[in-house]
Structure formats: structure tokens, C-alpha cells
Scaffold this active site. Structure first.
Site, PDB file in Angstrom:
ATOM      1  N   GLY A 119       0.845  -1.193   0.000  1.00  0.00           N
ATOM      2  CA  GLY A 119       0.000   0.000   0.000  1.00  0.00           C
ATOM      3  C   GLY A 119       0.875   1.235   0.000  1.00  0.00           C
ATOM      4  O   GLY A 119       0.732   2.119   0.847  1.00  0.00           O
TER       5      GLY A 119
ATOM      6  N   GLU B  40       0.758  -1.401  -4.790  1.00  0.00           N
ATOM      7  CA  GLU B  40      -0.368  -0.482  -4.647  1.00  0.00           C
ATOM      8  C   GLU B  40      -1.523  -0.983  -5.516  1.00  0.00           C
ATOM      9  O   GLU B  40      -1.319  -1.348  -6.670  1.00  0.00           O
ATOM     10  CB  GLU B  40       0.049   0.927  -5.077  1.00  0.00           C
ATOM     11  CG  GLU B  40      -1.058   1.949  -5.108  1.00  0.00           C
ATOM     12  CD  GLU B  40      -1.751   2.131  -3.770  1.00  0.00           C
ATOM     13  OE1 GLU B  40      -3.006   2.041  -3.753  1.00  0.00           O
ATOM     14  OE2 GLU B  40      -1.063   2.354  -2.756  1.00  0.00           O
ATOM     15  N   ILE B  41      -2.728  -0.996  -4.959  1.00  0.00           N
ATOM     16  CA  ILE B  41      -3.877  -1.539  -5.676  1.00  0.00           C
ATOM     17  C   ILE B  41      -4.565  -0.509  -6.566  1.00  0.00           C
ATOM     18  O   ILE B  41      -5.238  -0.848  -7.533  1.00  0.00           O
ATOM     19  CB  ILE B  41      -4.888  -2.153  -4.665  1.00  0.00           C
ATOM     20  CG1 ILE B  41      -5.871  -3.087  -5.388  1.00  0.00           C
ATOM     21  CG2 ILE B  41      -5.620  -1.060  -3.894  1.00  0.00           C
ATOM     22  CD1 ILE B  41      -6.743  -3.879  -4.442  1.00  0.00           C
TER      23      ILE B  41
ATOM     24  N   CYS C  75       2.246   0.970   6.224  1.00  0.00           N
ATOM     25  CA  CYS C  75       2.149   2.363   6.670  1.00  0.00           C
ATOM     26  C   CYS C  75       0.749   2.938   6.461  1.00  0.00           C
ATOM     27  O   CYS C  75       0.264   3.004   5.330  1.00  0.00           O
ATOM     28  CB  CYS C  75       3.172   3.219   5.917  1.00  0.00           C
ATOM     29  SG  CYS C  75       4.875   2.684   6.118  1.00  0.00           S
TER      30      CYS C  75
ATOM     31  N   ASP D 219      -5.699   1.216   5.604  1.00  0.00           N
ATOM     32  CA  ASP D 219      -7.114   1.539   5.790  1.00  0.00           C
ATOM     33  C   ASP D 219      -7.582   0.974   7.129  1.00  0.00           C
ATOM     34  O   ASP D 219      -7.461  -0.229   7.373  1.00  0.00           O
ATOM     35  CB  ASP D 219      -7.921   0.916   4.639  1.00  0.00           C
ATOM     36  CG  ASP D 219      -9.370   1.396   4.610  1.00  0.00           C
ATOM     37  OD1 ASP D 219      -9.862   1.872   5.657  1.00  0.00           O
ATOM     38  OD2 ASP D 219      -9.996   1.295   3.553  1.00  0.00           O
TER      39      ASP D 219
ATOM     40  N   THR E 219       6.182   9.337   4.478  1.00  0.00           N
ATOM     41  CA  THR E 219       4.956   8.965   3.772  1.00  0.00           C
ATOM     42  C   THR E 219       4.024  10.170   3.687  1.00  0.00           C
ATOM     43  O   THR E 219       4.055  11.068   4.534  1.00  0.00           O
ATOM     44  CB  THR E 219       4.223   7.806   4.474  1.00  0.00           C
ATOM     45  OG1 THR E 219       3.746   8.266   5.753  1.00  0.00           O
ATOM     46  CG2 THR E 219       5.140   6.621   4.683  1.00  0.00           C
ATOM     47  N   GLU E 220       3.182  10.174   2.673  1.00  0.00           N
ATOM     48  CA  GLU E 220       2.239  11.281   2.513  1.00  0.00           C
ATOM     49  C   GLU E 220       1.285  11.374   3.704  1.00  0.00           C
ATOM     50  O   GLU E 220       0.999  12.454   4.213  1.00  0.00           O
ATOM     51  CB  GLU E 220       1.444  11.107   1.220  1.00  0.00           C
ATOM     52  CG  GLU E 220       0.542  12.303   0.913  1.00  0.00           C
ATOM     53  CD  GLU E 220      -0.159  12.168  -0.431  1.00  0.00           C
ATOM     54  OE1 GLU E 220      -1.015  11.279  -0.550  1.00  0.00           O
ATOM     55  OE2 GLU E 220       0.159  12.947  -1.348  1.00  0.00           O
ATOM     56  N   GLU E 221       0.796  10.210   4.163  1.00  0.00           N
ATOM     57  CA  GLU E 221      -0.114  10.199   5.307  1.00  0.00           C
ATOM     58  C   GLU E 221       0.596  10.660   6.574  1.00  0.00           C
ATOM     59  O   GLU E 221       0.022  11.370   7.404  1.00  0.00           O
ATOM     60  CB  GLU E 221      -0.685   8.787   5.510  1.00  0.00           C
ATOM     61  CG  GLU E 221      -1.726   8.382   4.496  1.00  0.00           C
ATOM     62  CD  GLU E 221      -2.957   9.275   4.551  1.00  0.00           C
ATOM     63  OE1 GLU E 221      -3.390   9.623   5.661  1.00  0.00           O
ATOM     64  OE2 GLU E 221      -3.484   9.621   3.478  1.00  0.00           O
TER      65      GLU E 221
END
Length: 283
Positions: free
Chosen positions: A95, A118-119, A176, A179, A256-258
């Protein structure tokens, strides 16, 4: 509807321009935005090898493939041939989102192959285009050149991880800001579970580390409980990793972006890491 069509056309035109030969411009995220999460149980149109030995990595790691081709069997049962990697993938980010962790890890692990899974289609394309652009900017195909050791592919790791990675391959596995799937009926879709942890144990080497981070305490406790309850993993503290010179936690917290979003919003990041135990000997 006209506005939506115009945005789609603008996005498609931009992506086409990015793909032109000689273009080393870094892609812009605004043209690759997609929903934050995807349903892992949906019937996505995915391509995957029948086994890790059938995977053709030549377009992902061109600087790390051998010259000789070997015959393999395809999904359709037909004969095919692929080029083998000269070294195996050792680091995976499941992810991986827009790839912030991948690009930050690359210079820390020169010569080691790093893979993002990544999906989401558009997000995968963004990371792939950024890798292509970064490689183009430094115009070197040497294995030691920056970002030659980094790749991203579209995959549903919950279903097909062992199709891509052989047994006892990974030394680092990152989960990381997955969801949270807050509703109890959706907990089966969480990226950590007894069954999935067994798959992680399968692809990891003894002594390898699983890194988890989230801003949702309930999910943190869920992941920690499931890994500690699994016979193949043991908890390892951040202090112990830092003492060993491990850069994984530090990079994971900041790149990471999050993670950056949580930092901007003044949120809390919950981290837990787990070491892959050695398999017990047979009596």
C-alpha cells in the site's frame, strides 16, 4: 458533466505528454488523484504471475536483470520466457501510496531492491512515472545509480503476495497507515490478520522486520495484538532498532504522505515493529 469530461481530457493529455520520449519532468499528483482506499475483495482486473519464478522484472529493475532468458509458464498455461533478477527484492512497502517511503528508502539501501505494491491504478501510475523521470534525470543505468533499485507495481497483496515474492525473501516489510476499516464487519479487510501474518512470515527472512504505523490507536492495538499473537513474530522496540542503526522507523515516521498529513494536523503516530523469528527445527 461537461466539467468532469474537461477534467478527464486535461488529465489524459497531461499523462500522454509525460510519456513522451526524453521527458524527465516529474509527474504532478493532482493528475493522478484517486479515492483514498480500494476494496481488496473487489474483482479488480489484475495481472499476476503463476509463481515468483514466472515474474518478469525486466521493465521494473532493468539494471538488475540477467542477460539470459529462462522458460516459464504464464497464467494461461502457455510457454513464455523471462529474464531473472541478479538479486532478489528485499524491501517491500504494501500500500505504498504515492511512493514517499520508497523514494526516501532508496539512497539508504543502495544495491538492494525496493518494491512498492499499490492496488489503485492512478496512484501506481504516478509512482511508476516518477521513478522513470528520476532515472531519466540522472541518465545512468548502473545498478549503483539512484532509484534503479526502486519499483512499483499494481497488485492486491492480500490475495497475490506469494505470487510475486519467494519464500524467505524480505528483510524489511512496511505497513504504513493502512485503511482502518473502522466498522467491525469490515475488520476482515484489514491488512493485518492471522492468515495474512502467516503470508508475511512466509515471504520474510529470519530476523527481518515488519514495520507498522498508523494514526488510529484501535488499529495500532489490533496490529500489535495480531503480530504478538503469531508464533512467527516477536515485538521489537524502537529503542532496540535505533541502537542497531535501523533507519526504517525514522524514515517511515517522516516520509509517507499520510505521515506528513498527520504531522500537519498535530496527530499522533503509533508505531510497532516485529521481528521474524527463526523457524523451529524438526524433531
Amino acid at each position: 458533466m461537461a466539467g468532469t469530461s474537461s477534467k478527464k481530457q486535461k488529465r489524459d493529455n497531461y499523462r500522454s505528454s509525460i510519456l513522451q520520449d526524453g521527458n524527465s519532468e516529474l509527474p504532478k499528483k493532482k493528475f493522478y488523484r484517486q479515492r483514498a482506499h480500494a476494496n481488496p475483495f473487489s474483482d479488480h482486473a489484475l495481472t499476476y504471475p503463476v509463481s515468483p519464478q514466472a515474474m518478469d522484472w525486466s521493465s521494473y529493475y532493468p539494471a538488475f536483470v540477467s542477460k539470459d532468458e529462462v522458460p516459464v509458464e504464464s497464467q494461461q498455461g502457455q510457454g513464455n520466457s523471462v529474464k531473472r533478477l541478479t538479486t532478489s527484492v528485499e524491501i517491500a512497502d504494501i500500500g505504498c501510496g504515492f511512493g514517499g517511503l520508497l523514494f526516501a528508502l532508496s539512497p539508504h539501501f543502495p544495491g538492494k531492491l525496493i518494491l512498492g505494491l499499490e492496488i489503485r491504478t492512478s496512484v501506481t501510475e504516478f509512482v511508476q512515472e516518477k521513478i522513470r523521470a528520476l532515472r531519466s534525470q540522472q541518465s545512468s543505468t548502473s545498478p549503483d545509480a539512484a532509484y534503479q533499485n526502486t519499483a512499483c507495481l499494481r497488485a492486491n497483496s492480500m490475495k497475490f503476495l506469494p505470487n510475486f515474492l519467494p519464500k524467505s525473501t524480505l528483510t524489511h516489510l512496511f505497513l504504513c497507515f493502512p485503511d482502518p476499516h473502522f466498522k467491525a464487519r469490515k475488520h476482515k479487510a484489514r491488512i493485518v490478520s492471522p492468515t495474512l501474518n502467516s503470508e508475511y512470515a512466509y515471504v520474510m527472512r529470519s530476523g527481518g522486520i515488519v514495520y507498522t504505523i498508523t494514526d488510529v490507536e484501535d488499529l495500532h492495538l489490533w496490529m500489535k495484538g495480531h503480530f504478538e499473537g503469531h508464533e512467527s513474530f516477536e515485538y521489537v522496540s524502537e529503542e532496540e532498532l535505533e541502537k542497531d542503526g535501523d533507519v526504517g522507523v525514522k524514515v517511515m515516521r517522516t516520509e509517507t504522505e499520510e505521515g506528513k498529513k498527520v504531522e500537519r494536523n498535530g496527530g499522533t503516530k503509533f508505531v510497532a515493529c516485529f521481528r521474524r523469528k527463526e523457524d523451529p527445527g524438526w524433531d
